[in-house]
Structure formats: C-alpha cells, structure tokens
Design a protein around this motif. Structure first.
Motif, PDB file in Angstrom:
ATOM      1  N   ASP A 104      34.962  17.843 -14.788  1.00  0.00           N
ATOM      2  CA  ASP A 104      35.710  17.926 -13.540  1.00  0.00           C
ATOM      3  C   ASP A 104      36.783  16.847 -13.449  1.00  0.00           C
ATOM      4  OD1 ASP A 104      34.248  20.041 -12.748  1.00  0.00           O
ATOM      5  OD2 ASP A 104      32.847  18.899 -11.515  1.00  0.00           O
ATOM      6  N   ARG A 105      36.497  15.729 -14.051  1.00  0.00           N
ATOM      7  CA  ARG A 105      37.463  14.640 -13.990  1.00  0.00           C
ATOM      8  C   ARG A 105      38.505  14.763 -15.091  1.00  0.00           C
ATOM      9  NH1 ARG A 105      34.990   9.026 -12.359  1.00  0.00           N
ATOM     10  NH2 ARG A 105      37.048   8.966 -11.436  1.00  0.00           N
ATOM     11  N   VAL A 106      38.262  15.669 -15.992  1.00  0.00           N
ATOM     12  CA  VAL A 106      39.115  15.699 -17.167  1.00  0.00           C
ATOM     13  C   VAL A 106      40.324  16.612 -16.991  1.00  0.00           C
ATOM     14  CG1 VAL A 106      39.204  16.339 -19.592  1.00  0.00           C
ATOM     15  CG2 VAL A 106      37.367  14.906 -18.771  1.00  0.00           C
ATOM     16  N   VAL A 152      44.039   8.241 -24.877  1.00  0.00           N
ATOM     17  CA  VAL A 152      42.768   7.681 -24.411  1.00  0.00           C
ATOM     18  C   VAL A 152      42.878   7.456 -22.908  1.00  0.00           C
ATOM     19  CG1 VAL A 152      41.063   5.860 -24.741  1.00  0.00           C
ATOM     20  CG2 VAL A 152      42.632   6.429 -26.610  1.00  0.00           C
ATOM     21  N   GLU A 153      42.110   8.236 -22.153  1.00  0.00           N
ATOM     22  CA  GLU A 153      42.149   8.081 -20.693  1.00  0.00           C
ATOM     23  C   GLU A 153      40.986   7.211 -20.232  1.00  0.00           C
ATOM     24  OE1 GLU A 153      41.746  11.698 -18.329  1.00  0.00           O
ATOM     25  OE2 GLU A 153      41.210  10.519 -16.562  1.00  0.00           O
ATOM     26  N   THR A 154      41.278   6.160 -19.471  1.00  0.00           N
ATOM     27  CA  THR A 154      40.192   5.393 -18.841  1.00  0.00           C
ATOM     28  C   THR A 154      40.531   5.118 -17.390  1.00  0.00           C
ATOM     29  OG1 THR A 154      41.090   3.214 -19.395  1.00  0.00           O
ATOM     30  CG2 THR A 154      39.552   4.159 -20.962  1.00  0.00           C
ATOM     31  N   VAL A 155      39.493   5.051 -16.577  1.00  0.00           N
ATOM     32  CA  VAL A 155      39.678   4.733 -15.160  1.00  0.00           C
ATOM     33  C   VAL A 155      39.808   3.228 -15.014  1.00  0.00           C
ATOM     34  CG1 VAL A 155      38.737   5.008 -12.845  1.00  0.00           C
ATOM     35  CG2 VAL A 155      38.114   6.615 -14.638  1.00  0.00           C
ATOM     36  N   GLY A 156      40.686   2.835 -14.117  1.00  0.00           N
ATOM     37  CA  GLY A 156      40.755   1.419 -13.772  1.00  0.00           C
ATOM     38  C   GLY A 156      41.508   0.614 -14.800  1.00  0.00           C
ATOM     39  N   ALA A 202      55.114  11.705  -7.657  1.00  0.00           N
ATOM     40  CA  ALA A 202      56.440  11.386  -7.150  1.00  0.00           C
ATOM     41  C   ALA A 202      56.930  12.435  -6.160  1.00  0.00           C
ATOM     42  CB  ALA A 202      57.422  11.227  -8.306  1.00  0.00           C
ATOM     43  N   ASP A 203      56.149  13.489  -5.972  1.00  0.00           N
ATOM     44  CA  ASP A 203      56.466  14.475  -4.932  1.00  0.00           C
ATOM     45  C   ASP A 203      56.009  13.975  -3.560  1.00  0.00           C
ATOM     46  OD1 ASP A 203      53.887  14.669  -6.140  1.00  0.00           O
ATOM     47  OD2 ASP A 203      53.544  16.593  -5.146  1.00  0.00           O
ATOM     48  N   LEU A 204      55.213  12.920  -3.547  1.00  0.00           N
ATOM     49  CA  LEU A 204      54.722  12.382  -2.275  1.00  0.00           C
ATOM     50  C   LEU A 204      55.605  11.227  -1.822  1.00  0.00           C
ATOM     51  CD1 LEU A 204      50.852  12.325  -2.972  1.00  0.00           C
ATOM     52  CD2 LEU A 204      52.239  14.146  -1.945  1.00  0.00           C
ATOM     53  N   PRO A 205      55.629  10.964  -0.505  1.00  0.00           N
ATOM     54  CA  PRO A 205      56.476   9.879  -0.027  1.00  0.00           C
ATOM     55  C   PRO A 205      56.008   8.516  -0.555  1.00  0.00           C
ATOM     56  CG  PRO A 205      55.284  10.964   1.804  1.00  0.00           C
ATOM     57  CD  PRO A 205      54.936  11.693   0.563  1.00  0.00           C
ATOM     58  N   LEU A 232      59.202   8.101 -13.141  1.00  0.00           N
ATOM     59  CA  LEU A 232      58.627   8.880 -12.036  1.00  0.00           C
ATOM     60  C   LEU A 232      58.146  10.218 -12.574  1.00  0.00           C
ATOM     61  CD1 LEU A 232      61.363   8.070  -9.390  1.00  0.00           C
ATOM     62  CD2 LEU A 232      58.935   7.557  -9.106  1.00  0.00           C
ATOM     63  N   THR A 233      56.899  10.566 -12.264  1.00  0.00           N
ATOM     64  CA  THR A 233      56.363  11.835 -12.766  1.00  0.00           C
ATOM     65  C   THR A 233      55.693  12.635 -11.650  1.00  0.00           C
ATOM     66  OG1 THR A 233      54.227  10.826 -13.332  1.00  0.00           O
ATOM     67  CG2 THR A 233      55.870  10.908 -15.083  1.00  0.00           C
ATOM     68  N   VAL A 234      55.682  13.931 -11.845  1.00  0.00           N
ATOM     69  CA  VAL A 234      54.876  14.820 -11.015  1.00  0.00           C
ATOM     70  C   VAL A 234      54.040  15.638 -11.990  1.00  0.00           C
ATOM     71  CG1 VAL A 234      54.867  16.625  -9.244  1.00  0.00           C
ATOM     72  CG2 VAL A 234      56.742  14.960  -9.312  1.00  0.00           C
ATOM     73  N   ALA A 235      52.792  15.188 -12.181  1.00  0.00           N
ATOM     74  CA  ALA A 235      51.956  15.853 -13.192  1.00  0.00           C
ATOM     75  C   ALA A 235      51.753  17.310 -12.818  1.00  0.00           C
ATOM     76  CB  ALA A 235      50.627  15.136 -13.341  1.00  0.00           C
ATOM     77  N   ALA A 236      51.694  17.553 -11.526  1.00  0.00           N
ATOM     78  CA  ALA A 236      51.450  18.912 -11.063  1.00  0.00           C
ATOM     79  C   ALA A 236      52.518  19.884 -11.591  1.00  0.00           C
ATOM     80  CB  ALA A 236      51.402  18.928  -9.540  1.00  0.00           C
ATOM     81  N   SER A 237      53.773  19.486 -11.564  1.00  0.00           N
ATOM     82  CA  SER A 237      54.844  20.398 -11.965  1.00  0.00           C
ATOM     83  C   SER A 237      55.396  20.117 -13.360  1.00  0.00           C
ATOM     84  CB  SER A 237      56.001  20.282 -10.966  1.00  0.00           C
ATOM     85  OG  SER A 237      56.655  19.028 -11.131  1.00  0.00           O
TER      86      SER A 237
HETATM   87  N1  LIG Z   1      50.744  15.804  -5.255  1.00  0.00           N
HETATM   88  C1  LIG Z   1      50.397  15.561  -6.494  1.00  0.00           C
HETATM   89  N2  LIG Z   1      49.096  15.648  -6.828  1.00  0.00           N
HETATM   90  C2  LIG Z   1      48.761  15.363  -8.115  1.00  0.00           C
HETATM   91  C3  LIG Z   1      49.718  15.008  -9.097  1.00  0.00           C
HETATM   92  N3  LIG Z   1      49.086  14.790 -10.256  1.00  0.00           N
HETATM   93  C4  LIG Z   1      47.778  14.996 -10.030  1.00  0.00           C
HETATM   94  N4  LIG Z   1      47.576  15.345  -8.730  1.00  0.00           N
HETATM   95  C5  LIG Z   1      46.293  15.658  -8.100  1.00  0.00           C
HETATM   96  O1  LIG Z   1      45.531  14.473  -7.997  1.00  0.00           O
HETATM   97  C6  LIG Z   1      44.144  14.754  -8.175  1.00  0.00           C
HETATM   98  C7  LIG Z   1      43.567  13.897  -9.245  1.00  0.00           C
HETATM   99  O2  LIG Z   1      44.141  14.252 -10.491  1.00  0.00           O
HETATM  100  P1  LIG Z   1      43.461  13.871 -11.885  1.00  0.00           P
HETATM  101  O3  LIG Z   1      44.409  14.277 -12.957  1.00  0.00           O
HETATM  102  O4  LIG Z   1      42.087  14.374 -11.960  1.00  0.00           O
HETATM  103  O5  LIG Z   1      43.440  12.304 -11.754  1.00  0.00           O
HETATM  104  P2  LIG Z   1      42.668  11.258 -12.664  1.00  0.00           P
HETATM  105  O6  LIG Z   1      43.434  10.000 -12.574  1.00  0.00           O
HETATM  106  O7  LIG Z   1      42.431  11.798 -14.018  1.00  0.00           O
HETATM  107  O8  LIG Z   1      41.306  11.134 -11.882  1.00  0.00           O
HETATM  108  P3  LIG Z   1      39.933  10.462 -12.370  1.00  0.00           P
HETATM  109  O9  LIG Z   1      39.763  10.784 -13.838  1.00  0.00           O
HETATM  110  O10 LIG Z   1      38.909  11.091 -11.505  1.00  0.00           O
HETATM  111  O11 LIG Z   1      40.103   8.997 -12.126  1.00  0.00           O
HETATM  112  C8  LIG Z   1      44.045  16.241  -8.456  1.00  0.00           C
HETATM  113  O12 LIG Z   1      43.733  16.904  -7.274  1.00  0.00           O
HETATM  114  C9  LIG Z   1      45.431  16.582  -8.936  1.00  0.00           C
HETATM  115  O13 LIG Z   1      45.760  17.925  -8.699  1.00  0.00           O
HETATM  116  C10 LIG Z   1      51.096  14.956  -8.685  1.00  0.00           C
HETATM  117  O14 LIG Z   1      52.001  14.644  -9.461  1.00  0.00           O
HETATM  118  N5  LIG Z   1      51.359  15.230  -7.380  1.00  0.00           N
END
Ligand SMILES: Nc1nc2c(ncn2[C@@H]2O[C@H](COP(=O)(O)OP(=O)(O)OP(=O)(O)O)[C@@H](O)[C@H]2O)c(=O)[nH]1
Ligand SMILES: [Mg+2]
Length: 325
Positions: A104-106, A152-156, A202-205, A232-237
């Motif tokens: 779920d976190r991946v 390599v993804e790590t939290v924190g 970066a889509d957020l304020p 600046l990135t928007v991973a979503a898009s």
């Molecule tokens: N608005 C917005 N939401 C995003 C963006 N990138 C990721 N999210 C959302 O942020 C949440 C967390 O994204 P993850 O990719 O799981 O983040 P993570 O850093 O890997 O999280 P952990 O592994 O749990 O620490 C999800 O709901 C994503 O859809 C973005 O660029 N913009």
C-alpha cells in the motif's frame, strides 16, 4: 565463520542465475539476505565484481510526500529512455516484507509484466541493522543483475542505520507544501544530504514558497562541485519528471567529472564493512556472557558500583582472552 549450507553449494549457481537475470533467483537470494541466511552473503561474494554499474538513486522525505508516486513516474520515464530499473522500498516502521501493508505504501504497480523493472519492498523483521544489511545487499544484487538504475525509497531523513545517504550515489530529497515552514527545510540539515531536491505536490498551494526557501538555504551552503537543483514535481500527473531525471543524471555526471564517484562508493563500502565488523564483535562480546551475568553487570553500572570504563575493559579483555585461548 560463515558456513555454507548444502543448498547454497555451489554458491555460484545462485550468483550466476542472478547475474543472468533470473527473477526467481533474485527473489530467493533477497530472502536469504532478509533471513540472515549465509547463502545470501555467499552469492554476494560471487557477485561483487559485477557491481558498480548501476546508478543508485535514493529517494527520501517525510511520510506521504509522494516518494513512491515519484518512483513510479521515474520508472516510466526511464523505461521510455530504454533503461532498466530496480527498486528497493525500505520501510523501517513496517514489520512486513513484500506484503500488502508495504504494498500500500509502495504505489508502484503495473510493472509485473515488464522484465526491465523489479520492485522489492522490505520492512524490519529483526533489528534495524538487519534491515540495513539486507537492503544494502539487495541494492548490490540489483546492481549485479544489470539494472541500469536502482531506486531506493526510504521514509524520513537521517535515521542513522537505514540512512539513504550511505547507500546512494545520488540522494533525492522530497519536500512538500503544507507541512509547516521549517520542519522539512531545516530539520536534520536536509540541505546537506540532498543532491537533488524535488518539491512534490506542486499542484498544491505553497510549493513555490517551499522551493524558494530551499533555494535560500542552498545559497548559504558551500557547493563547489555541485549546487543541488530544486525541481518542482507533480507525481500525480508526471509534471517535472523529465526535469527530475535530468537533474539526477547531471548529478551523476558531476560526480564522475569531479572524480568523486569512485570515492563516494568506496567510502560507503568501507563504512558498511566497518559497521558489520563492529556489529559482529559486539555480538560476540555480548554472547560470551550469560543473561544473568550481563544483568548483574548492568545493575552494577546503574548503581554506580562499577564504572563504564572498567566494565568496557573487562568485557573486551574477557572476549580477547577467550579468542586467544
Ligand atoms: N496532490 C498531489 N498528491 C500527490 C502527489 N504525489 C503523490 N500524491 C498523493 O500523496 C499520497 C502519498 O503518496 P505516496 O507516493 O504513497 O507517498 P510516499 O512518500 O511514498 O508515502 P509513504 O511511503 O507512505 O511515506 C497519495 O495519496 C498520492 O496520491 C502530487 O504531486 N500531488
Ligand atoms: Mg512510499
């Protein structure tokens, strides 16, 4: 001594299979490493000479910053450029490995049919040190297996033992708007550990402001060979992802140009080795006493009947004496 078990002999069978791109062998050897099974190290010994070809990229940042989403988009971008990508997602807060909760976190799905992508998540089963060892070994395996990039993804940031700075050629620090002013920017000197900064979401304020703050912090630092860029990135898009890949590649080129790549890699190999050595000696020293004896020593220490320096000498000399006997 590390003994070989029957099923790792000949050790080069696992190694050869990993080197040949066999996914099942790769998964199996990673499990050996996670379970502290000596077959894992046996394979790593055989494979070490093949490592050093992958670009190892660490992605770190606060929980939920979008690290996995960014990794997913990086995979897509790199695959589009014909590169192969291995991913190790390390979560020191999860006791699970490979399973649903980490899954779920991946957030990197849909790559199962692509032989150019391999994703493995790892959690803490035993000690943090154990996780760090297994994760580091996994990175080496993916490198030896021929992946062009290992993410390599790590939290924190700055958790000592699973510190990404110790394992990556390039460290991407992910920041996000809305976490409050300085928690991310000033905390634990993240400007010192990042080679590239991604201000995600970066889509957020507020993203621009976080980026500006980072730029200001970076301006204060001393960056002779490499000035970390802020992207600046928007991973979503997927916005900003080509720029992020470019920045990561530029950093690698700068390391090579400044003759730092070999040094950085040697430094981390040495540090990992010295950590393993220290851990081994410490374990041996503690194992040469019974639980009751140790408990008595600790309580003497607590009651100040015994000083820690004398105790240190005693622990060391008893262990050394036993070694020499
Ligand atoms: N608005 C917005 N939401 C995003 C963006 N990138 C990721 N999210 C959302 O942020 C949440 C967390 O994204 P993850 O990719 O799981 O983040 P993570 O850093 O890997 O999280 P952990 O592994 O749990 O620490 C999800 O709901 C994503 O859809 C973005 O660029 N913009
Ligand atoms: Mg994640």
């Amino acid at each position: 001594m590390i003994e070989h078990k029957d099923y790792c002999v000949p050790a080069d069978t696992w190694a050869a299979r990993v080197a040949g791109g066999d996914r099942r062998a790769l998964a199996r050897v990673i499990s050996f490493l996670e379970n502290d099974d000596p077959c894992g190290v046996a394979a790593l010994k055989e494979l070490y000479a093949r490592t050093g070809r992958a670009h190892i990229v660490g992605i770190t940042g606060p929980p939920g910053a979008g690290k996995s989403s960014l990794a997913d988009k990086l995979i897509r971008e790199l695959r589009g450029r014909g590169k192969t990508v291995g991913v190790v997602a390390v979560d020191p807060t999860s006791p699970f490995s490979g399973g649903a909760i980490l899954g779920d976190r991946v957030r990197m799905q849909g790559w199962t049919g692509d032989s150019g992508v391999y994703i493995r998540s790892m959690g803490t089963r035993g000690s943090l040190g154990g996780l760090a060892r297994a994760a580091y070994g996994t990175i080496q395996l993916l490198d030896a297996a021929g992946f062009d990039y290992v993410l390599v993804e790590t939290v924190g940031v700055g958790q000592s033992e699973v510190d990404i700075v110790r394992v990556a050629d390039t460290v991407v620090v992910v920041a996000v708007p809305g976490l409050g002013d300085d928690i991310q920017v000033s905390k634990a000197g993240i400007t010192e550990i990042g080679d590239v900064f991604a201000v995600n979401k970066a889509d957020l304020p507020g993203a621009e402001r976080v980026a500006t703050e980072l730029e200001m912090m970076l301006d204060l630092g001393n960056h002779a060979a490499w000035r970390p860029p802020v992207v600046l990135t928007v991973a979503a898009s997927g916005k900003g992802i080509p720029e992020l890949v470019q920045a990561v590649g530029d950093h690698f080129a700068a390391l090579v140009r400044a003759d730092q790549l070999v040094k950085r890699r040697l430094a981390r190999e040495k540090e990992a080795l010295l950590l393993r050595l220290a851990e081994r000696v410490r374990r041996e020293i503690l194992q040469s006493w019974s639980q009751e004896e140790l408990a008595r020593l600790w309580s003497d220490l607590a009651a100040r009947r015994l000083d820690p320096y004398t105790l240190e000498e005693r622990l060391y000399s008893v262990w050394k004496g036993a070694k020499e006997a």
